[in-house]
Write an enzyme that holds these catalytic residues in place. Structure first.
Site, PDB file in Angstrom:
ATOM      1  N   GLN A  74      -0.955   6.910   1.645  1.00 50.12           N
ATOM      2  CA  GLN A  74      -2.354   7.332   1.798  1.00 50.12           C
ATOM      3  C   GLN A  74      -2.877   7.988   0.512  1.00 50.12           C
ATOM      4  OE1 GLN A  74      -4.791   6.959   3.951  1.00 50.12           O
ATOM      5  NE2 GLN A  74      -3.592   5.685   5.347  1.00 50.12           N
ATOM      6  N   SER A  75      -2.343   7.631  -0.620  1.00 45.45           N
ATOM      7  CA  SER A  75      -2.727   8.253  -1.891  1.00 45.45           C
ATOM      8  C   SER A  75      -4.241   8.210  -2.148  1.00 45.45           C
ATOM      9  CB  SER A  75      -2.001   7.519  -3.021  1.00 45.45           C
ATOM     10  OG  SER A  75      -2.552   7.882  -4.270  1.00 45.45           O
ATOM     11  N   ASN A  76      -4.804   9.387  -2.357  1.00 45.16           N
ATOM     12  CA  ASN A  76      -6.223   9.466  -2.738  1.00 45.16           C
ATOM     13  C   ASN A  76      -6.419   8.945  -4.159  1.00 45.16           C
ATOM     14  OD1 ASN A  76      -7.210  10.952  -0.350  1.00 45.16           O
ATOM     15  ND2 ASN A  76      -5.920  12.607  -1.141  1.00 45.16           N
ATOM     16  N   ALA A  78      -4.669   6.577  -5.644  1.00 39.54           N
ATOM     17  CA  ALA A  78      -4.633   5.111  -5.654  1.00 39.54           C
ATOM     18  C   ALA A  78      -6.000   4.562  -5.231  1.00 39.54           C
ATOM     19  CB  ALA A  78      -3.525   4.604  -4.723  1.00 39.54           C
TER      20      ALA A  78
END
Ligand SMILES: *Cc1c(COP(=O)(O)O)cnc(C)c1O
Length: 327
Positions: A74-76, A78
């Site tokens: 869930q990387s912001n 990325a």
């Protein structure tokens, strides 16, 4: 002096600073203010975008048409990278820690809508050889005629760190306009670039505040070392020297909870409580833990020497959606 690299404009700046009237009153301690870096944009939002202004400028200058980066499922960071590439007519490849069987929601969903190529890798591969994996993708892309630029996790390197050096300049300007002095600044710490940039700004611009970080993974010792490295990288780019010791890096350890991106009921309750008290939604992975930590430390008296605390809301709103069940 102040010879920092150039950037491109991506974020909506300056971001607002608001007083959290009811939270300050409820805790009965110092005044708490919040800087809305969750409002640097919509798709291209949060703290990563300040760093990407510098990173992407460098990639464009090198003639790159592809950005490769990595992060949690869930990387912001990325997602912000995927949005930036689409906006600039570039392409992105995201190397995410996961097995591809996760629910398609939150940031992961947006990555797909934004057209990012995604490669899932196991936690072990992520830990041991993500750089090698990204290098391989870069080579593959080169065979197809693309020039790719690899951005490390969180865009936390000597270049990305300048994003928060600039944010510190912005804060000093806002202090002047508001007629206020922030004597403590609090940020969450995930890969260290945000803390590193604010600290670099504080030292070079001679700001009087004490900078606190709340780590959401690893431990204080890990981040003191990591942030020190980042600072040396940035100083090297600036051609500057700076007197500081690792012990000036204040990390409030103890709020990792169940682990990175995992939530405890108290943290979720706190996010809900703050949403209803102030109309501001914190994210479960970073800002929820950091503000929960700040509130706890205020109760413990850690901040009693301070009058005005500035908490930087670094974004992450899309991260609440994969956790609807916990709410
Ligand atoms: C990445 C991130 C952080 C942590 O910032 P670092 O510079 O990686 O330490 C904090 N908040 C949000 C919402 C993030 O996405």
């Amino acid at each position: 002096m102040n010879s920092i690299p150039e950037r491109i404009k991506l974020a909506n700046l300056p971001t607002r600073i608001q007083k959290l009237e009811r939270l300050s009153e409820k805790l009965g301690g110092p005044n708490i203010f919040i800087k809305r870096d969750d409002e640097t944009g919509a798709e291209i939002s949060g703290n990563k975008i300040r760093k990407l202004e510098f990173t992407v400028k460098k990639a464009l200058d090198e003639g790159c048409d592809f950005l490769i980066t990595c992060g949690g499922i869930q990387s912001n960071h990325a997602r912000a990278t995927a949005a930036v590439t689409a906006k600039l007519g570039m392409k992105s490849c995201l190397v995410l820690r996961g097995n591809g069987k996760e629910n398609i929601d939150g940031n992961l969903f947006l990555n797909k809508v934004l057209g990012a190529k995604i490669k899932f890798i196991t936690p072990e591969a992520y830990k041991e050889k993500r750089m090698e994996i990204m290098e391989n993708i870069k080579e593959e892309l080169a065979k197809e005629g693309h020039k790719a630029y690899i951005i490390p996790e969180g865009a936390s390197d000597g270049i990305g760190t300048f994003g928060y050096y600039k944010a510190m300049e912005e804060i000093i300007e806002q202090e002047r306009e508001m007629g206020i002095n922030f004597d403590a600044i609090v940020v969450s710490v995930g890969s260290g670039g945000t803390y590193g940039g604010v600290f670099l700004g504080k030292k070079i611009l001679n700001h009087k505040s004490k900078i606190y970080g709340v780590n959401v993974c690893n431990d204080a010792e890990h981040f003191k070392r990591r942030i020190e490295e980042l600072l040396y990288e940035s100083l090297n780019i600036m051609n500057e020297t700076l007197d500081f010791t690792k012990d000036e890096i204040n990390i409030l350890d103890g709020y990792v909870g169940r682990g990175y991106a995992l939530s405890k009921p108290e943290e979720i309750d706190f996010i809900r409580e703050l949403a209803q008290l102030e109309g501001i939604i914190l994210d479960p992975v970073y800002t929820g833990k950091a503000m929960y930590g700040l509130a706890n430390e205020i109760k413990k008296g850690t901040f009693k020497e301070h009058q005005n605390i500035l908490f930087i809301h670094t974004g992450g709103l899309f991260g609440v959606f994969p956790k609807i069940d916990l709410f």
